[in-house]
Scaffold this motif. Structure first.
Motif, PDB file in Angstrom:
ATOM      1  N   LYS A 211      13.530  22.205  -1.892  1.00 40.79           N
ATOM      2  CA  LYS A 211      12.159  21.688  -1.961  1.00 40.79           C
ATOM      3  C   LYS A 211      11.385  22.369  -3.087  1.00 40.79           C
ATOM      4  O   LYS A 211      10.667  21.711  -3.841  1.00 40.79           O
TER       5      LYS A 211
ATOM      6  N   ARG B 299      12.658  20.922  -6.333  1.00 42.25           N
ATOM      7  CA  ARG B 299      12.140  19.557  -6.497  1.00 42.25           C
ATOM      8  C   ARG B 299      10.683  19.594  -6.973  1.00 42.25           C
ATOM      9  O   ARG B 299      10.304  18.873  -7.894  1.00 42.25           O
ATOM     10  N   GLU B 300       9.875  20.453  -6.352  1.00 42.74           N
ATOM     11  CA  GLU B 300       8.482  20.579  -6.780  1.00 42.74           C
ATOM     12  C   GLU B 300       8.381  21.059  -8.224  1.00 42.74           C
ATOM     13  O   GLU B 300       7.516  20.609  -8.972  1.00 42.74           O
ATOM     14  N   GLN B 301       9.249  21.982  -8.625  1.00 47.44           N
ATOM     15  CA  GLN B 301       9.216  22.492  -9.994  1.00 47.44           C
ATOM     16  C   GLN B 301       9.555  21.377 -10.985  1.00 47.44           C
ATOM     17  O   GLN B 301       8.917  21.250 -12.025  1.00 47.44           O
ATOM     18  N   ARG B 302      10.532  20.578 -10.646  1.00 47.61           N
ATOM     19  CA  ARG B 302      10.904  19.455 -11.521  1.00 47.61           C
ATOM     20  C   ARG B 302       9.777  18.428 -11.612  1.00 47.61           C
ATOM     21  O   ARG B 302       9.528  17.869 -12.678  1.00 47.61           O
ATOM     22  N   GLU B 303       9.109  18.186 -10.485  1.00 45.71           N
ATOM     23  CA  GLU B 303       7.959  17.267 -10.487  1.00 45.71           C
ATOM     24  C   GLU B 303       6.833  17.822 -11.354  1.00 45.71           C
ATOM     25  O   GLU B 303       6.197  17.070 -12.100  1.00 45.71           O
ATOM     26  N   PHE B 304       6.596  19.130 -11.259  1.00 49.57           N
ATOM     27  CA  PHE B 304       5.577  19.757 -12.101  1.00 49.57           C
ATOM     28  C   PHE B 304       5.895  19.530 -13.580  1.00 49.57           C
ATOM     29  O   PHE B 304       5.033  19.137 -14.357  1.00 49.57           O
TER      30      PHE B 304
ATOM     31  N   ALA C  60       7.748  17.244 -15.012  1.00 45.35           N
ATOM     32  CA  ALA C  60       7.595  15.829 -15.367  1.00 45.35           C
ATOM     33  C   ALA C  60       6.123  15.459 -15.518  1.00 45.35           C
ATOM     34  O   ALA C  60       5.739  14.793 -16.492  1.00 45.35           O
ATOM     35  N   ASN C  61       5.296  15.901 -14.587  1.00 48.09           N
ATOM     36  CA  ASN C  61       3.859  15.601 -14.654  1.00 48.09           C
ATOM     37  C   ASN C  61       3.192  16.301 -15.832  1.00 48.09           C
ATOM     38  O   ASN C  61       2.358  15.715 -16.517  1.00 48.09           O
TER      39      ASN C  61
ATOM     40  N   ARG D 208      -0.029  24.252 -10.620  1.00 50.70           N
ATOM     41  CA  ARG D 208       1.305  24.738 -10.226  1.00 50.70           C
ATOM     42  C   ARG D 208       1.256  26.200  -9.807  1.00 50.70           C
ATOM     43  O   ARG D 208       1.890  26.591  -8.815  1.00 50.70           O
TER      44      ARG D 208
END
Length: 133
Positions: free
Chosen positions: A84, A87-92, A94-95, A117
């Motif tokens: 998790k 996943r959050e780091q990858r979303e950060f 990308a955003n 973040r």
């Protein structure tokens, strides 16, 4: 909240918040020409977000701080929660990278992404990210 009161969670968060503030203070204390993000600026290419970060002291500080906080969060996170966090780091990332499309307000957009973040990583560091709110 698994038996934790909001007050207790707030008290548990204080040391983590102090660490986040301490990390930023330590990075800010670095002489201006010595500030570097968490990655090698020599490899940053023209037109990339990496180059934008390398050319901006505030963004470099935010990137370095976020990198340190991410490493601390990984240490605090139990194995069952690590996917998790990743996943959050990858979303950060990308955003954050979407900010490159916003030429007029690129720097504030990137800075906001990092600040958000860093705040979220504080929740991973103080364990509230998986213990409840």
């Amino acid at each position: 909240m698994h038996g934790f009161s909001k007050m207790r969670m707030a008290l548990l968060a204080l040391p983590a918040l102090a660490l986040v503030g301490t990390a930023q203070a330590q990075v800010r204390a670095i002489p201006p020409r010595k500030v570097a993000p968490s990655f090698d600026c020599a490899k940053a290419q023209a037109g990339t977000i990496d180059l934008v970060i390398c050319q901006d002291r505030e963004l470099s500080i935010l990137d370095r701080t976020m990198g340190l906080d991410y490493e601390r969060a990984k240490l605090q996170t139990p194995p069952v929660e690590k996917s998790k966090l990743l996943r959050e780091q990858r979303e950060f990332i990308a955003n954050r990278n979407l900010c490159m499309k916003r030429k007029a307000d690129r720097q504030p957009c990137i800075a906001f992404a990092y600040e958000s973040r860093i705040e979220r990583l504080g929740e991973w560091i103080d364990r509230s990210a998986w213990l409840g709110e």
